[in-house]
Design a protein around this motif. Structure first.
Motif, PDB file in Angstrom:
ATOM      1  N   SER A 178       0.841  -1.198   0.000  1.00  7.33           N
ATOM      2  CA  SER A 178       0.000   0.000   0.000  1.00  7.33           C
ATOM      3  C   SER A 178       0.874   1.246   0.000  1.00  7.33           C
ATOM      4  CB  SER A 178      -0.898   0.024   1.240  1.00  7.33           C
ATOM      5  OG  SER A 178      -1.777  -1.072   1.262  1.00  7.33           O
ATOM      6  N   MET A 179       0.512   2.223  -0.834  1.00  3.66           N
ATOM      7  CA  MET A 179       1.236   3.486  -0.903  1.00  3.66           C
ATOM      8  C   MET A 179       0.260   4.641  -0.774  1.00  3.66           C
ATOM      9  SD  MET A 179       3.824   2.423  -4.012  1.00  3.66           S
ATOM     10  CE  MET A 179       2.869   1.004  -4.583  1.00  3.66           C
ATOM     11  N   PHE A 180       0.648   5.656   0.008  1.00  3.41           N
ATOM     12  CA  PHE A 180      -0.250   6.758   0.313  1.00  3.41           C
ATOM     13  C   PHE A 180       0.451   8.104   0.163  1.00  3.41           C
ATOM     14  CE2 PHE A 180      -1.557   3.107   2.814  1.00  3.41           C
ATOM     15  CZ  PHE A 180      -2.935   3.069   2.629  1.00  3.41           C
ATOM     16  N   LYS A 181      -0.281   9.066  -0.365  1.00  2.00           N
ATOM     17  CA  LYS A 181       0.178  10.451  -0.316  1.00  2.00           C
ATOM     18  C   LYS A 181      -0.001  10.969   1.109  1.00  2.00           C
ATOM     19  CE  LYS A 181      -1.357  11.389  -5.054  1.00  2.00           C
ATOM     20  NZ  LYS A 181      -2.224  12.238  -5.904  1.00  2.00           N
ATOM     21  N   THR A 182       0.906  11.844   1.545  1.00  2.11           N
ATOM     22  CA  THR A 182       0.850  12.370   2.905  1.00  2.11           C
ATOM     23  C   THR A 182       0.790  13.891   2.899  1.00  2.11           C
ATOM     24  OG1 THR A 182       3.230  12.681   3.255  1.00  2.11           O
ATOM     25  CG2 THR A 182       2.349  10.449   3.587  1.00  2.11           C
ATOM     26  N   SER A 183       0.729  14.451   4.093  1.00  2.00           N
ATOM     27  CA  SER A 183       0.784  15.905   4.272  1.00  2.00           C
ATOM     28  C   SER A 183       2.196  16.377   4.585  1.00  2.00           C
ATOM     29  CB  SER A 183      -0.159  16.315   5.405  1.00  2.00           C
ATOM     30  OG  SER A 183       0.182  15.634   6.609  1.00  2.00           O
ATOM     31  N   ILE A 184       3.197  15.497   4.428  1.00  2.00           N
ATOM     32  CA  ILE A 184       4.588  15.831   4.763  1.00  2.00           C
ATOM     33  C   ILE A 184       5.236  16.506   3.557  1.00  2.00           C
ATOM     34  CG2 ILE A 184       6.824  14.931   5.482  1.00  2.00           C
ATOM     35  CD1 ILE A 184       5.245  12.426   6.525  1.00  2.00           C
ATOM     36  N   PRO A 185       5.577  17.787   3.638  1.00  2.00           N
ATOM     37  CA  PRO A 185       6.174  18.459   2.478  1.00  2.00           C
ATOM     38  C   PRO A 185       7.646  18.110   2.317  1.00  2.00           C
ATOM     39  CG  PRO A 185       5.980  20.002   4.293  1.00  2.00           C
ATOM     40  CD  PRO A 185       5.356  18.711   4.756  1.00  2.00           C
ATOM     41  N   CYS A 186       8.054  17.851   1.092  1.00  2.00           N
ATOM     42  CA  CYS A 186       9.476  17.683   0.795  1.00  2.00           C
ATOM     43  C   CYS A 186      10.121  19.060   0.613  1.00  2.00           C
ATOM     44  CB  CYS A 186       9.657  16.857  -0.484  1.00  2.00           C
ATOM     45  SG  CYS A 186       9.176  15.123  -0.315  1.00  2.00           S
ATOM     46  N   VAL A 187      11.437  19.092   0.712  1.00  2.00           N
ATOM     47  CA  VAL A 187      12.176  20.327   0.469  1.00  2.00           C
ATOM     48  C   VAL A 187      12.186  20.600  -1.029  1.00  2.00           C
ATOM     49  CG1 VAL A 187      14.431  21.462   0.629  1.00  2.00           C
ATOM     50  CG2 VAL A 187      13.608  20.016   2.512  1.00  2.00           C
ATOM     51  N   GLU A 188      11.795  21.783  -1.413  1.00  2.00           N
ATOM     52  CA  GLU A 188      11.684  22.140  -2.826  1.00  2.00           C
ATOM     53  C   GLU A 188      13.052  22.495  -3.404  1.00  2.00           C
ATOM     54  OE1 GLU A 188       9.327  25.427  -5.640  1.00  2.00           O
ATOM     55  OE2 GLU A 188       8.810  25.168  -3.509  1.00  2.00           O
ATOM     56  N   VAL A 189      13.324  22.008  -4.610  1.00  2.00           N
ATOM     57  CA  VAL A 189      14.549  22.362  -5.345  1.00  2.00           C
ATOM     58  C   VAL A 189      14.155  22.627  -6.800  1.00  2.00           C
ATOM     59  CG1 VAL A 189      16.820  21.634  -6.148  1.00  2.00           C
ATOM     60  CG2 VAL A 189      16.050  20.989  -3.848  1.00  2.00           C
ATOM     61  N   GLY A 190      14.439  23.833  -7.284  1.00  2.00           N
ATOM     62  CA  GLY A 190      14.075  24.167  -8.661  1.00  2.00           C
ATOM     63  C   GLY A 190      12.584  23.977  -8.883  1.00  2.00           C
ATOM     64  N   GLY A 191      12.248  23.245  -9.924  1.00  2.00           N
ATOM     65  CA  GLY A 191      10.837  22.984 -10.211  1.00  2.00           C
ATOM     66  C   GLY A 191      10.306  21.736  -9.535  1.00  2.00           C
ATOM     67  N   PHE A 192      11.130  21.080  -8.734  1.00  2.00           N
ATOM     68  CA  PHE A 192      10.712  19.822  -8.093  1.00  2.00           C
ATOM     69  C   PHE A 192      10.195  20.099  -6.687  1.00  2.00           C
ATOM     70  CE2 PHE A 192      13.896  18.507 -11.252  1.00  2.00           C
ATOM     71  CZ  PHE A 192      13.144  17.582 -11.968  1.00  2.00           C
ATOM     72  N   GLN A 193       8.930  19.798  -6.472  1.00  2.00           N
ATOM     73  CA  GLN A 193       8.316  19.953  -5.149  1.00  2.00           C
ATOM     74  C   GLN A 193       7.083  19.071  -5.078  1.00  2.00           C
ATOM     75  OE1 GLN A 193       5.158  21.582  -4.578  1.00  2.00           O
ATOM     76  NE2 GLN A 193       4.837  21.980  -6.769  1.00  2.00           N
ATOM     77  N   CYS A 194       6.841  18.511  -3.876  1.00  2.00           N
ATOM     78  CA  CYS A 194       5.679  17.650  -3.673  1.00  2.00           C
ATOM     79  C   CYS A 194       5.629  17.262  -2.204  1.00  2.00           C
ATOM     80  CB  CYS A 194       5.770  16.389  -4.536  1.00  2.00           C
ATOM     81  SG  CYS A 194       7.158  15.304  -4.112  1.00  2.00           S
ATOM     82  N   ASN A 195       4.560  16.618  -1.815  1.00  2.00           N
ATOM     83  CA  ASN A 195       4.495  15.980  -0.507  1.00  2.00           C
ATOM     84  C   ASN A 195       5.013  14.547  -0.620  1.00  2.00           C
ATOM     85  OD1 ASN A 195       3.430  18.283   0.560  1.00  2.00           O
ATOM     86  ND2 ASN A 195       1.387  17.445   0.940  1.00  2.00           N
ATOM     87  N   MET A 196       5.486  14.044   0.489  1.00  2.00           N
ATOM     88  CA  MET A 196       6.035  12.683   0.499  1.00  2.00           C
ATOM     89  C   MET A 196       4.946  11.640   0.271  1.00  2.00           C
ATOM     90  SD  MET A 196       7.898  10.543   3.559  1.00  2.00           S
ATOM     91  CE  MET A 196       9.076  11.793   3.995  1.00  2.00           C
TER      92      MET A 196
END
Length: 654
Positions: A178-196
């Motif tokens: 099972s894989m789930f999107k979370t509310s944990i933000p990743c550190v943004e670099v350039g155009g790459f950003q998302c939640n873990m």
């Protein structure tokens, strides 16, 4: 046979599409689970390349060998994506970065071709999923200007979990994890950003330590879990509805354990909206020639730290983690502060691991309410004693250094005095910044709920931890007693009601620190107080806290909590768990926390302030440099020095 259930979920602009698995070949139907488990990686890749293993989850295939998530981006984005990986090493442990147009990955495998060796690929254009592919051969020309990233995968540690006796439910059930999107933000670099994105594996409670310890060693496969317990704390709403993969059924007694997941990269790729990108499909990994069990052995030998877990909340369920070295320091502090100079019999009140659990809970807290004040000297003005406020301020100073919101609640009659003490403590350098001091009045049945929660709504608590230190506690008859059985109820505001109300508010934990059993929070040990403490049958506090810290002098317990918070802040295992394995270690904050530790000099200044305001020693009533009848020099000063020696690992001279 090990294969996914009938689809693999892929998110497209917040809608679900499904990769349908077509009819499997007769040859594949003949392959059984035992063969897939034992097949060598080169053979597994050959089966995938020739179409005999398509759109299948690779969990359990080639047991004991590392698997990898795959991300393929344009070479102009490669440097930013690599930096994104390093900044979010938990979900994106980088195994290898290819050269542009390089199909093989020599450090990871021989005879491999990334265009054909994953069971299923996803194609992205401008951030949208535009294809589910069994091969990338038709994109060979475009791939010449693209870079492939191979990222560690949690499938790599599943065989190690099994070897340690930890059941892996998705393998047992023959399905994808099972894989789930979370509310944990990743550190943004350039155009790459998302939640873990995380994987979830249900683990029996008695196997949690083993699961954490085994995976802690496997840094290239996401390492130790980032969360253990209630899914809602990381923004996961329903375990039966994974965003990717399959729903995995838990057994009775299982606890949900969440590891960082490489599918995080696909979310980042989508959000980058590059003209063209590719990833593996969730669960359809690249199988390497590297043995995962060798990493466990080598890393375990090189790693002197062993993680241990503790349950810090039942409502909601929440576990935290600390290293074995840290636990030794907490044990040493426990032994030190549990000396009984007043011969009160506190040895009968001790509960194991209360100090470390309280500190772990406080470490996770964002907003803490502290209360203190025991008006034992009812014939004097003010009636307070010198035990309590120094410990409360020591804890508050460390919490502030760790960027937590801190509020002190006190009796209305003592409000202005305590505000003045805080103001002067800042002037004297005991505190870096002021602390808000408030009072609580019981104006009706909802007063405590409105005080603790915004608009009285339990879903929005203002505080996530309440801490009482040497605070008069309500006895079973509703009165408040000092150690000599004198009822001092007329001097005590009903702050106990905040602790009673907090028991029914999910997300608020409580700690009580005391030295005699009549303090707020000691209700957990009230029966032993009644049996072993002088006058305990009357004075025992009836209100319990989640964590009960017993010390020979309550201030000692406060100093130990402040030191414990500092120790946890410097524990790499705990610190990683706090930041959920995203971002970098917060070493820059260590100096701030170091300066917040209690010292002999600061505590001497604070005691002088209390005496200046007419606050007396608890046992003797003396207006002087003593607490509970014990002189500051050399009893309390020695305790502070010894706690600092345990905390910092070096002798203290002042």
């Amino acid at each position: 046979m090990l294969h996914s259930s009938n689809h693999i979920n892929c998110d497209v602009q917040d809608q679900y599409i499904f990769i349908k698995i077509g009819c499997l070949s007769k040859d594949l139907m003949m392959l059984n689970a035992r063969f897939l488990k034992s097949v060598l990686p080169a053979s597994a890749r050959s089966l995938i390349r020739t179409g005999m293993l398509r759109a299948v989850a690779t969990s359990g295939i080639s047991k004991g060998f590392k698997q990898a998530n795959i991300v393929i981006v344009d070479k102009t984005l490669a440097d930013d994506f690599e930096k994104f990986c390093w900044a979010n090493n938990g979900p994106l442990p980088l195994l290898y970065r290819s050269k542009p147009g390089e199909w093989s990955c020599p450090p990871l495998s021989t005879d491999s071709d990334i265009r054909t060796d994953c069971p299923q690929y996803i194609k992205y254009e401008e951030g949208n999923v535009t294809g589910n592919l069994s091969s990338l051969m038709e994109f060979t020309e475009q791939l010449k200007d693209m870079v492939t990233f191979y990222l560690g995968c949690s499938f790599s540690f599943e065989s190690a979990l099994l070897e340690a006796g930890v059941p892996v439910r998705n393998i047992e059930q023959g399905c994808n994890v099972s894989m789930f999107k979370t509310s944990i933000p990743c550190v943004e670099v350039g155009g790459f950003q998302c939640n873990m994105v995380v994987t979830m594996r249900p683990v029996p409670v008695d196997k949690l330590d083993a699961a954490v310890q085994v995976t802690h060693c496997m840094k290239d496969a996401h390492g130790a879990p980032v969360h253990i317990g209630y899914p809602g704390l990381i923004g996961v709403e329903d375990l039966s509805k994974p965003d990717f993969g399959d729903a995995v059924k838990a057994h009775p007694g299982d606890t949900p354990v969440f590891w960082a997941c490489g599918i995080t990269a696909t979310e980042a790729v989508r959000n980058c909206k590059s003209p063209l990108a590719f990833t593996h499909a969730p669960g359809c990994m690249f199988i390497t020639d590297l043995r995962s069990d060798q990493e466990v052995v080598s890393n375990y030998a090189a790693d002197t730290e062993t993680p241990h877990i503790f349950c810090i909340s039942q409502n909601p369920l929440h576990y935290s983690v600390a290293s074995a070295t840290v636990l030794k320091k907490f044990k040493a502090m426990d032994i030190l502060i549990q000396q009984d100079p007043g011969n009160r019999g506190i040895k009968h009140l001790l509960i194991e691991n209360q100090l470390v659990k309280a500190c772990l809970s406080l470490s996770h807290a964002k907003s803490v309410l502290i209360t203190t004040g025991f008006p034992t000297h009812f014939n004097h003005q003010p009636p307070e004693e010198t035990d309590g406020p120094p410990g409360a301020i020591a804890i508050a100073a460390m919490l502030q250094a760790q960027k937590k919101n801190v509020v002190i609640v006190t009796d209305q009659r003592a409000l202005e005095m305590n505000k003045k003490i805080i103001e002067e403590a800042v002037e004297q350098g005991v505190l870096k910044t002021p602390i808000l001091v408030v009072s609580f009045q019981d104006n009706g049945e909802d007063s405590s709920l409105k005080f603790l929660c915004r608009d009285g709504d339990p879903q929005f608590p203002r505080f996530d931890h309440l801490l009482a230190i040497e605070r008069a506690g309500m006895a079973a008859d509703g009165n408040y007693y000092n150690a000599r059985k004198v009822n001092i109820k007329h001097l005590v505001d009903p702050i106990d009601k905040l602790f009673l109300t907090a028991q029914n508010i999910p997300g608020i934990s409580t700690t009580g620190i005391g030295d005699g059993g009549n303090e707020l929070g000691m209700g957990k040990v009230k029966e032993t107080v009644r049996k072993y403490i002088h006058n305990g049958d009357l004075i025992a506090c009836d209100v319990e806290a989640d964590f009960t810290v017993i010390a020979g002098v309550s201030n000692w317990g406060g100093y130990a909590v402040a030191c414990g918070l500092y120790i946890l802040n410097n524990c790499t295992i705990h610190e990683r768990y706090l930041r959920k394995a995203v971002g970098f270690s917060k070493t820059a904050e260590m100096d701030i926390c170091l300066s917040a530790l209690p010292t002999v000099h600061k505590e001497e200044k604070l005691l002088e302030l209390l005496v200046k305001h007419g606050i007396r020693s608890g046992k003797t009533g003396n207006l002087g440099m003593e607490v509970d009848g014990l002189l500051f020099y050399d009893t309390h000063s020695s305790m502070i020095k010894q706690l600092l020696e345990i905390t910092l690992g070096q002798a203290q001279t002042n």
